[in-house]
Design an enzyme around this catalytic site. Structure first.
Site, PDB file in Angstrom:
ATOM      1  N   ASP A   1      42.152 -49.153 -22.236  1.00 37.34           N
ATOM      2  CA  ASP A   1      41.150 -48.338 -21.823  1.00 37.34           C
ATOM      3  C   ASP A   1      41.602 -46.776 -21.295  1.00 37.34           C
ATOM      4  O   ASP A   1      42.746 -46.613 -21.443  1.00 37.34           O
ATOM      5  CB  ASP A   1      40.511 -49.099 -20.359  1.00 37.34           C
ATOM      6  CG  ASP A   1      39.724 -50.068 -20.413  1.00 37.34           C
ATOM      7  OD1 ASP A   1      39.265 -50.379 -21.564  1.00 37.34           O
ATOM      8  OD2 ASP A   1      39.785 -50.894 -19.721  1.00 37.34           O
TER       9      ASP A   1
ATOM     10  N   ARG B   1      43.301 -55.743 -14.686  1.00 34.48           N
ATOM     11  CA  ARG B   1      43.028 -54.839 -13.604  1.00 34.48           C
ATOM     12  C   ARG B   1      42.241 -55.661 -12.568  1.00 34.48           C
ATOM     13  O   ARG B   1      42.639 -55.413 -11.239  1.00 34.48           O
ATOM     14  CB  ARG B   1      42.276 -53.508 -14.109  1.00 34.48           C
ATOM     15  CG  ARG B   1      43.013 -52.615 -15.045  1.00 34.48           C
ATOM     16  CD  ARG B   1      42.158 -51.594 -15.479  1.00 34.48           C
ATOM     17  NE  ARG B   1      41.185 -50.742 -14.582  1.00 34.48           N
ATOM     18  CZ  ARG B   1      40.201 -50.036 -14.826  1.00 34.48           C
ATOM     19  NH1 ARG B   1      40.050 -49.889 -16.263  1.00 34.48           N
ATOM     20  NH2 ARG B   1      39.570 -49.540 -13.956  1.00 34.48           N
TER      21      ARG B   1
ATOM     22  N   ARG C   1      43.060 -52.955 -27.594  1.00 36.48           N
ATOM     23  CA  ARG C   1      42.416 -51.800 -27.171  1.00 36.48           C
ATOM     24  C   ARG C   1      42.351 -51.182 -25.526  1.00 36.48           C
ATOM     25  O   ARG C   1      41.491 -51.811 -24.820  1.00 36.48           O
ATOM     26  CB  ARG C   1      40.816 -51.721 -27.644  1.00 36.48           C
ATOM     27  CG  ARG C   1      40.470 -52.282 -29.147  1.00 36.48           C
ATOM     28  CD  ARG C   1      39.189 -52.362 -29.276  1.00 36.48           C
ATOM     29  NE  ARG C   1      38.961 -52.920 -30.780  1.00 36.48           N
ATOM     30  CZ  ARG C   1      37.792 -53.077 -31.290  1.00 36.48           C
ATOM     31  NH1 ARG C   1      36.802 -53.122 -30.515  1.00 36.48           N
ATOM     32  NH2 ARG C   1      37.653 -53.356 -32.716  1.00 36.48           N
TER      33      ARG C   1
END
Length: 246
Positions: free
Chosen positions: A52, A198, A50
């Site tokens: 972002d 990230r 999933r």
């Protein structure tokens, strides 16, 4: 009922992310709406990951179940026709067993993060890479990356909103490569925590800038405290590369 596995490419800039949202467009909704228009059926699309808002994919794997008889190639062509002009494309479509699942059958997920080190603003790459205005020490970044490989508690490197039951993950690969002013960070694992890639890249950038040392990466990891995170990189440069299956 036939289960189809899709390989999907998309530019994440116009979307709120992969998952269907009430407050904006998503990749999942775009594909489900196209499938509904083709079949007249209420279709749910499940993905390997999933992503972002603003995160891209070169080879996301997904699946959907359809009751109507349709050949995989025709389904792919019809989906691509209806997805236009959204920046989403189905690269491949095949029939799979009914117990094959894009998320739960996945054995490994691979990401790439792209950094451009230059003073000038990005033009055609804006939103597709993270511009860092100074030269980064790639050797130091690679040394810092090595501190994170293996099985660890990645609490420091996951979002405060992460819904995973456990912060324990096995990071199989975290490599840093450079070509001229472009730096690419590759990460591989069976699964990742929310914002893990990230967060790792953001701290590696601090190492490359000389603000952190590789030892600081180890200390942040061992702290198991999100407050010890140095920097969360923006979504712009993150690409879901591919997913591996048995």
């Amino acid at each position: 009922m036939t289960r189809f596995a899709l390989t999907v490419e998309y530019d994440g800039r116009p979307f709120m992310g992969w998952q269907r949202q009430d407050h904006g467009p998503s990749v999942q909704q775009a594909i489900e709406d196209a499938a509904h228009a083709i079949t007249g059926e209420a279709v749910t699309v499940h993905a390997a990951g999933r992503t972002d808002a603003g995160v891209h994919a070169l080879g996301m794997r997904a699946h959907l179940d359809i009751g109507r008889g349709i050949a995989p190639f025709r389904l792919m062509e019809a989906l691509n026709a209806l997805l236009r002009p959204a920046p989403v494309a189905v690269l491949d479509c095949v029939e799979v067993a009914g117990d094959w699942h894009a998320r739960f059958s996945c054995m490994a997920r691979h990401y790439e993060y792209r950094i451009v080190t230059r003073r000038a603003p990005l033009t055609w790459e804006k939103g597709l890479a993270w511009r860092v205005p100074q030269v980064l020490d790639v050797a130091a970044m690679q040394a810092g990356a090595a501190r994170l490989v293996g099985r660890h508690d990645f609490t420091t490197f996951r979002s405060a909103h992460c819904q995973a039951d456990s912060p324990l993950r096995t990071l199989d690969r975290l490599d840093v490569a450079q070509e001229d002013d472009r730096i690419r960070v590759f990460a591989s694992a069976r699964s990742f925590l929310h914002h893990q890639v990230r967060s790792m890249v953001g701290c590696l950038a601090l190492v490359g800038q000389g603000k952190w040392s590789p030892d600081d990466m180890t200390e942040a990891l061992e702290a198991r405290d999100r407050a010890r995170l140095g920097l969360n990189a923006p979504p712009d440069g993150l690409f879901f590369l591919r997913a591996d299956y048995p």
